[in-house]
Motif scaffolding. Structure first.
Motif: not given
Length: 365
Positions: A193-197, A213-214, A250-252
């Motif tokens: 999730a942090v990486v997506a943010d 999505l990546g 869910l987190a991402i």
């Protein structure tokens, strides 16, 4: 002169006269019989403790087959017999019928499996659903209002409540699935999730789908590799893989609040806050759902009037509330614990509404 034992005074050994011998035997037999009767009377009637010479008579149960009736020995049988049959009675009375659930039973000394509260509720015809209640709903509403207000300020302000939402989502999903502690899985999902943010902040809202999505694809592959390296049983590895992938997803996906339009986040998060509070009211479930959707639509209109959405905020608010109610229902499943209510029950409504806020925000904006 000391008195000799009886065997030394035996007339057969000393060669006495037969007439004297008969008289001596009769006298000794009468004396021995009187002493034996006296001992028996004192042992059975008088409540005093017998002398030391009578102690061998305390082990009477072993001598009962020779000098006592047999029914006295049989009276001691029922107590150990009822003790041995007690587990059988428990197993027959508490174990569900074979057609209901033959694999479960009460936790007894007979070795039966322990039945869970949810399984017992199903066997008894009760619902295994326990809703979080007003306190988790109040926390969800508070977090939703923070998201709504921070979105109006900017992306970096929105990041603070969003990271908290993603952390609670990762932890709550593992606990909801009965996997606790699961530090590696929770840390992996939260890291995704942090990486997506970070990717969204760097790439911008226009690259939101690719960033989400990546990251999700990379984390699914990473979770698969980590589970293949595990030494657990195949069933446990598959269960852990599914829980890790779902928690990370869910987190991402909750990062969709960063990818969505700021006004859409303001309207959608506020609608979710109102919907969850309305759902926690003490009403029947169908009426509570209807009231929750209507309240969310009204909140969407009210907050949408402060933004560019206007009356279209009713559609966004109702859609976001519908997804939030699904997340609320998932967090109520299978007799969840209080910890589940204050993690998954708080986070899942907001996390489930994030994709709808992003999609409808782009479509209606």
């Amino acid at each position: 002169m000391t008195e000799q034992p009886y065997q030394d005074q035996n007339p057969y050994q000393q060669g006495y006269d037969p007439q004297w011998q008969q008289a001596y035997d009769d006298q000794y037999a009468q004396q021995y019989t009187q002493q034996w009767q006296g001992q028996t009377w004192e042992t059975q009637v008088q409540p005093v403790q017998p002398p030391v010479s009578y102690q061998p008579q305390q082990e009477q149960p072993q001598a009962q087959p020779y000098g006592y009736p047999h029914h006295q020995h049989q009276q001691a049988q029922p107590q150990p017999q009822s003790y041995v049959q007690a587990p059988e009675e428990v197993r027959h009375t508490d174990t569900p019928a074979p057609d209901a659930a033959p694999a479960y039973g009460p936790a007894t000394v007979a070795g039966n499996s322990r039945i869970t509260d949810a399984q017992r509720a199903r066997l008894e015809g009760r619902s295994p659903i326990i809703e979080p209640g007003m306190q988790p709903a109040a926390l969800t509403a508070l977090l939703g209002l923070l998201l709504s207000g921070a979105a109006a300020v900017g992306s970096y302000a929105l990041l603070v409540p969003l990271v908290a939402l993603q952390a609670v989502t990762a932890a709550g999903w593992f606990r909801l699935n009965g996997m606790w502690p699961a530090r590696q899985g929770i840390a992996l999902a939260f890291l995704g999730a942090v990486v997506a943010d970070v990717v969204l902040l760097v790439a911008g809202r226009g690259h939101g789908p690719a960033a989400i999505l990546g990251t999700l694809g990379v984390w699914v592959l990473l979770s698969l590799v980590l589970q293949l390296r595990s030494h657990a049983d195949p069933d446990e590895r598959m269960y852990g893989l599914m829980a890790t992938v779902a928690s990370a997803a869910l987190a991402i996906v909750a990062a969709g609040y960063l990818a969505a339009d700021a006004d859409a986040v303001t309207v959608g998060a506020a609608a979710v806050a109102v919907a969850v509070l309305a759902r926690a009211l003490p009403l029947p479930t169908p009426a509570s759902v209807v009231v929750s959707l209507l309240a969310a639509a009204g909140a969407g209109i009210a907050v949408g009037g402060m933004t560019d959405f206007g009356t279209k905020g009713a559609v966004l608010g109702a859609a976001a509330a519908a997804c939030a109610l699904i997340g609320h229902r998932v967090a109520s499943y299978d007799y969840p614990s209080r910890f589940v209510h204050f993690t998954a029950g708080v986070a899942l409504p907001l996390s489930a509404a994030a994709p709808v806020v992003w999609v409808l925000g782009r479509a209606l904006g």
